[in-house]
Design a protein around this motif. Structure first.
Motif, mmCIF file in Angstrom:
data_model
loop_
_atom_site.group_PDB
_atom_site.id
_atom_site.type_symbol
_atom_site.label_atom_id
_atom_site.label_comp_id
_atom_site.label_asym_id
_atom_site.label_seq_id
_atom_site.Cartn_x
_atom_site.Cartn_y
_atom_site.Cartn_z
ATOM 1 N N SER A 226 0.789 -1.263 0.070
ATOM 2 C CA SER A 226 0.003 0.054 -0.004
ATOM 3 C C SER A 226 0.803 1.191 0.098
ATOM 4 O O SER A 226 0.216 2.365 -0.102
ATOM 5 C CB SER A 226 -0.865 0.005 1.332
ATOM 6 N N GLN A 227 2.064 1.245 0.003
ATOM 7 C CA GLN A 227 2.973 2.439 0.037
ATOM 8 C C GLN A 227 4.043 2.157 -0.853
ATOM 9 O O GLN A 227 4.927 3.049 -0.940
ATOM 10 C CB GLN A 227 3.815 2.505 1.494
ATOM 11 N N ARG A 228 3.621 1.558 -2.033
ATOM 12 C CA ARG A 228 4.685 1.391 -3.257
ATOM 13 C C ARG A 228 4.762 2.609 -3.930
ATOM 14 O O ARG A 228 3.648 3.478 -3.913
ATOM 15 C CB ARG A 228 4.073 0.394 -4.187
ATOM 16 N N SER A 229 5.815 3.198 -4.583
ATOM 17 C CA SER A 229 5.805 4.324 -5.436
ATOM 18 C C SER A 229 4.962 4.041 -6.614
ATOM 19 O O SER A 229 4.710 3.049 -7.067
ATOM 20 C CB SER A 229 7.338 4.560 -5.808
ATOM 21 N N ALA A 230 4.300 5.286 -6.934
ATOM 22 C CA ALA A 230 3.467 5.370 -8.262
ATOM 23 C C ALA A 230 4.285 4.718 -9.482
ATOM 24 O O ALA A 230 5.593 5.289 -9.484
ATOM 25 C CB ALA A 230 2.774 6.646 -8.412
ATOM 26 N N ARG A 231 4.020 4.175 -10.161
ATOM 27 C CA ARG A 231 4.367 3.669 -11.595
ATOM 28 C C ARG A 231 4.124 4.856 -12.469
ATOM 29 O O ARG A 231 2.987 5.048 -12.934
ATOM 30 C CB ARG A 231 3.934 2.401 -11.799
ATOM 31 N N VAL A 232 5.072 5.480 -13.170
ATOM 32 C CA VAL A 232 4.681 6.312 -14.345
ATOM 33 C C VAL A 232 5.170 5.984 -15.593
ATOM 34 O O VAL A 232 5.998 4.804 -16.073
ATOM 35 C CB VAL A 232 5.675 7.587 -13.775
ATOM 36 N N ARG A 233 4.363 6.465 -16.548
ATOM 37 C CA ARG A 233 4.602 6.260 -18.012
ATOM 38 C C ARG A 233 5.015 7.559 -18.652
ATOM 39 O O ARG A 233 4.684 8.656 -18.354
ATOM 40 C CB ARG A 233 3.567 5.561 -18.822
ATOM 41 N N GLN A 234 6.312 7.554 -19.347
ATOM 42 C CA GLN A 234 7.081 8.665 -20.083
ATOM 43 C C GLN A 234 6.039 9.229 -20.850
ATOM 44 O O GLN A 234 5.991 10.510 -20.923
ATOM 45 C CB GLN A 234 8.409 8.076 -20.674
ATOM 46 N N SER A 235 5.259 8.584 -21.560
ATOM 47 C CA SER A 235 4.528 9.081 -22.356
ATOM 48 C C SER A 235 3.263 10.069 -21.805
ATOM 49 O O SER A 235 2.777 10.908 -22.456
ATOM 50 C CB SER A 235 3.521 8.205 -23.213
ATOM 51 N N ASP A 236 2.925 9.846 -20.630
ATOM 52 C CA ASP A 236 2.163 10.802 -20.015
ATOM 53 C C ASP A 236 2.889 12.171 -19.502
ATOM 54 O O ASP A 236 1.862 13.202 -19.446
ATOM 55 C CB ASP A 236 1.873 10.166 -18.442
ATOM 56 N N TYR A 237 4.199 12.350 -19.774
ATOM 57 C CA TYR A 237 4.701 13.337 -19.532
ATOM 58 C C TYR A 237 5.338 13.953 -20.849
ATOM 59 O O TYR A 237 5.355 15.470 -21.018
ATOM 60 C CB TYR A 237 6.038 13.302 -18.464
ATOM 61 N N ILE A 238 5.821 13.237 -21.593
ATOM 62 C CA ILE A 238 6.440 13.779 -22.947
ATOM 63 C C ILE A 238 5.569 12.874 -24.132
ATOM 64 O O ILE A 238 5.933 11.877 -24.474
ATOM 65 C CB ILE A 238 7.671 13.485 -23.018
ATOM 66 N N PRO A 239 4.483 13.476 -24.601
ATOM 67 C CA PRO A 239 3.497 12.489 -25.297
ATOM 68 C C PRO A 239 3.959 12.420 -26.781
ATOM 69 O O PRO A 239 3.457 11.252 -27.435
ATOM 70 C CB PRO A 239 2.115 13.352 -25.582
ATOM 71 N N GLY A 240 4.826 13.201 -27.250
ATOM 72 C CA GLY A 240 5.447 12.777 -28.652
ATOM 73 C C GLY A 240 6.713 12.413 -28.779
ATOM 74 O O GLY A 240 7.469 11.818 -27.754
ATOM 75 N N ASP A 241 7.192 12.348 -29.740
ATOM 76 C CA ASP A 241 8.604 11.657 -30.200
ATOM 77 C C ASP A 241 9.803 12.837 -30.001
ATOM 78 O O ASP A 241 11.067 12.707 -30.207
ATOM 79 C CB ASP A 241 8.827 10.987 -31.297
ATOM 80 N N THR A 242 9.470 14.219 -29.553
ATOM 81 C CA THR A 242 10.412 15.254 -29.717
ATOM 82 C C THR A 242 10.185 16.002 -28.512
ATOM 83 O O THR A 242 9.042 15.982 -27.874
ATOM 84 C CB THR A 242 9.937 16.041 -30.942
ATOM 85 N N TRP A 243 10.992 16.959 -28.295
ATOM 86 C CA TRP A 243 11.081 17.654 -27.012
ATOM 87 C C TRP A 243 9.743 18.425 -27.201
ATOM 88 O O TRP A 243 9.681 19.088 -28.196
ATOM 89 C CB TRP A 243 12.241 18.365 -26.575
ATOM 90 N N PRO A 244 9.037 18.769 -25.986
ATOM 91 C CA PRO A 244 7.773 19.925 -26.304
ATOM 92 C C PRO A 244 8.365 21.193 -26.417
ATOM 93 O O PRO A 244 9.824 21.450 -26.051
ATOM 94 C CB PRO A 244 7.313 19.835 -24.795
ATOM 95 N N ASP A 245 7.626 22.014 -26.959
ATOM 96 C CA ASP A 245 8.181 23.538 -27.091
ATOM 97 C C ASP A 245 8.647 24.246 -25.999
ATOM 98 O O ASP A 245 9.544 25.030 -26.193
ATOM 99 C CB ASP A 245 7.015 24.216 -27.887
ATOM 100 N N ASP A 246 8.087 24.139 -25.083
ATOM 101 C CA ASP A 246 8.335 24.658 -23.577
ATOM 102 C C ASP A 246 9.518 24.109 -23.084
ATOM 103 O O ASP A 246 9.752 24.261 -21.854
ATOM 104 C CB ASP A 246 7.280 24.705 -22.733
ATOM 105 N N THR A 247 10.333 23.163 -23.513
ATOM 106 C CA THR A 247 11.495 22.504 -22.692
ATOM 107 C C THR A 247 12.540 23.382 -22.542
ATOM 108 O O THR A 247 12.955 24.256 -23.353
ATOM 109 C CB THR A 247 12.084 21.391 -23.810
ATOM 110 N N ARG A 248 12.970 23.399 -21.409
ATOM 111 C CA ARG A 248 13.967 24.250 -20.642
ATOM 112 C C ARG A 248 15.286 23.640 -20.899
ATOM 113 O O ARG A 248 15.503 22.410 -20.396
ATOM 114 C CB ARG A 248 13.792 24.638 -19.275
ATOM 115 N N ARG A 249 16.444 23.946 -21.712
ATOM 116 C CA ARG A 249 17.610 23.182 -22.013
ATOM 117 C C ARG A 249 18.868 23.862 -20.845
ATOM 118 O O ARG A 249 18.904 25.339 -20.914
ATOM 119 C CB ARG A 249 18.067 23.372 -23.483
#
Length: 377
Positions: A226-249
């Motif tokens: 009940s205290q496991r860390s949440a499992r995440v999917r990269q596609s939920d954060y970066i939906p496409g194949d390129t960096w989002p327009d607001d990416t900070r470098r």
């Protein structure tokens, strides 16, 4: 470390009696499958080797010899078991509550040392609990094995002199403290869920309902379900194949060997989990062989990616997006840790207050780690 008082219990309750017919030993991050029916000598060799062994995948939903997705029950490496027993510091006649029965091996060792009537063990998984009961009975030990939520403890047999927890937690439940005698000891793996690393802490229960003590060493126990860390999917954060327009470098000079140390050689991953809340990370190599680290915010869609230049660390590239600048937070945490002299796990401690707050401190209680002050995960 195996001390003299545990030699006879180990002889009376060897680990091999509590391992399943098919098991998955873990060596340097790789898990192999071993079947006693197919290769009894190889099975016996692994049973006697000082490695953790996965005994269940995916909360029991997995079948077949191949490894599953999530290791959900295991037999800990013997050296770690006896290190934790040393921290537990049992005395003759002590009454012990174990949280997380697993294979039943620890319950057998405690029974051999203290007498089965002094041992209660709780296991949340019905199938795992029943297998442990059968193994314990076959080996000649009959401690009370309860199927239930270990976070609730077992008040029917309280108070206990010692509580041993064999699954990591992010939040120490009040029930464990309330069911332990003042002066009693709780030994458990504790961590934030930021990465795989957690650390063993020895808490002494006070007359005022608090529990406090130092961490001793890093470890990698799986978390209570009940205290496991949440499992995440990269596609939920970066939906496409390129960096989002607001990416900070940007660039960074923080060395990969410190922020990605999964061996426990440094405590930075442990510290980062305290100072960078609501965040998890993973790492690996890109198809081109570049070492990369990914961070994901759990409260929003913040993310960061770092591609390390292992020959020229100051040239490592950073990409960040979302409301938080997660890598910047990691850099702040790294700077704080370096300013403190890069302290190890054993220099930190944990206090659970009477009202349930968790306070992580450095050196002595009261010297709180900055952002850990309000921490209730």
């Amino acid at each position: 470390m195996l001390t003299a008082d545990w030699e006879a219990p180990l002889e009376a309750a060897p680990r091999r009696l509590f391992l399943p017919e098919v098991m998955w030993p873990s060596v340097e991050g790789e898990r192999v499958v071993v079947s006693r029916a197919d290769d009894p000598e190889e099975w016996q060799r692994w049973a006697e080797t000082d490695v953790p062994i996965v005994t269940q995948w995916d909360d029991g939903d997995h079948t077949g010899p191949e490894r599953g997705t999530l290791a959900s029950s295991s037999s800990s490496m013997p050296s770690l078991v006896f290190d934790m027993f040393t921290e537990l510091s049992v005395v003759d006649g002590a009454k012990v509550l174990e949280i997380g029965t697993g294979t039943g091996w620890c319950a057998a060792l405690l029974s051999a040392r203290l007498g089965a009537d002094n041992v209660v063990s709780i296991e949340v998984d019905t199938t795992v609990a029943e297998s442990a009961r059968r193994a314990l009975a076959a080996a000649g030990w009959n401690p009370e094995v309860v199927t239930g939520d270990g976070l609730l403890g077992w008040p029917e047999r309280a108070p206990y002199d010692r509580v041993l927890v064999t699954a990591a937690v992010q939040q120490v439940p009040r029930a464990w403290i309330e069911q332990t005698r003042p002066g009693g000891v709780i030994v458990l793996p504790w961590g934030t869920g930021y990465g795989r690393q957690n650390a063993v802490v020895r808490l002494v229960v006070g007359d005022d309902g608090t529990a406090s003590g130092h961490f001793s060493h890093p470890t990698w126990f799986m978390h209570i379900r009940s205290q496991r860390s949440a499992r995440v999917r990269q596609s939920d954060y970066i939906p496409g194949d390129t960096w989002p327009d607001d990416t900070r470098r940007s660039d960074t000079g923080v060395p990969a060997a410190e922020v990605l140390d999964e061996s426990g050689g440094t405590a930075f991953g442990f510290v980062a989990g305290l100072l960078v809340p609501e965040c998890v990370y993973t790492y690996g190599r890109s198809p081109q062989g570049t070492l990369a680290m990914w961070l994901y915010g759990l409260a929003d869609r913040s993310w960061a990616a770092v591609f390390f230049d292992e020959e020229n660390p100051s040239g490592s590239r950073v990409y960040q997006g979302g409301p938080r600048s997660l890598w910047d937070e990691v850099e702040v945490a790294h700077r704080w840790w370096a300013e403190q002299g890069r302290p190890g796990h054993e220099e930190f401690g944990l206090t659970v207050t009477a009202d349930g707050r968790q306070e992580v401190w450095l050196g002595e209680p009261g010297a709180l780690v900055p952002q850990a002050v309000p921490a209730i995960w």
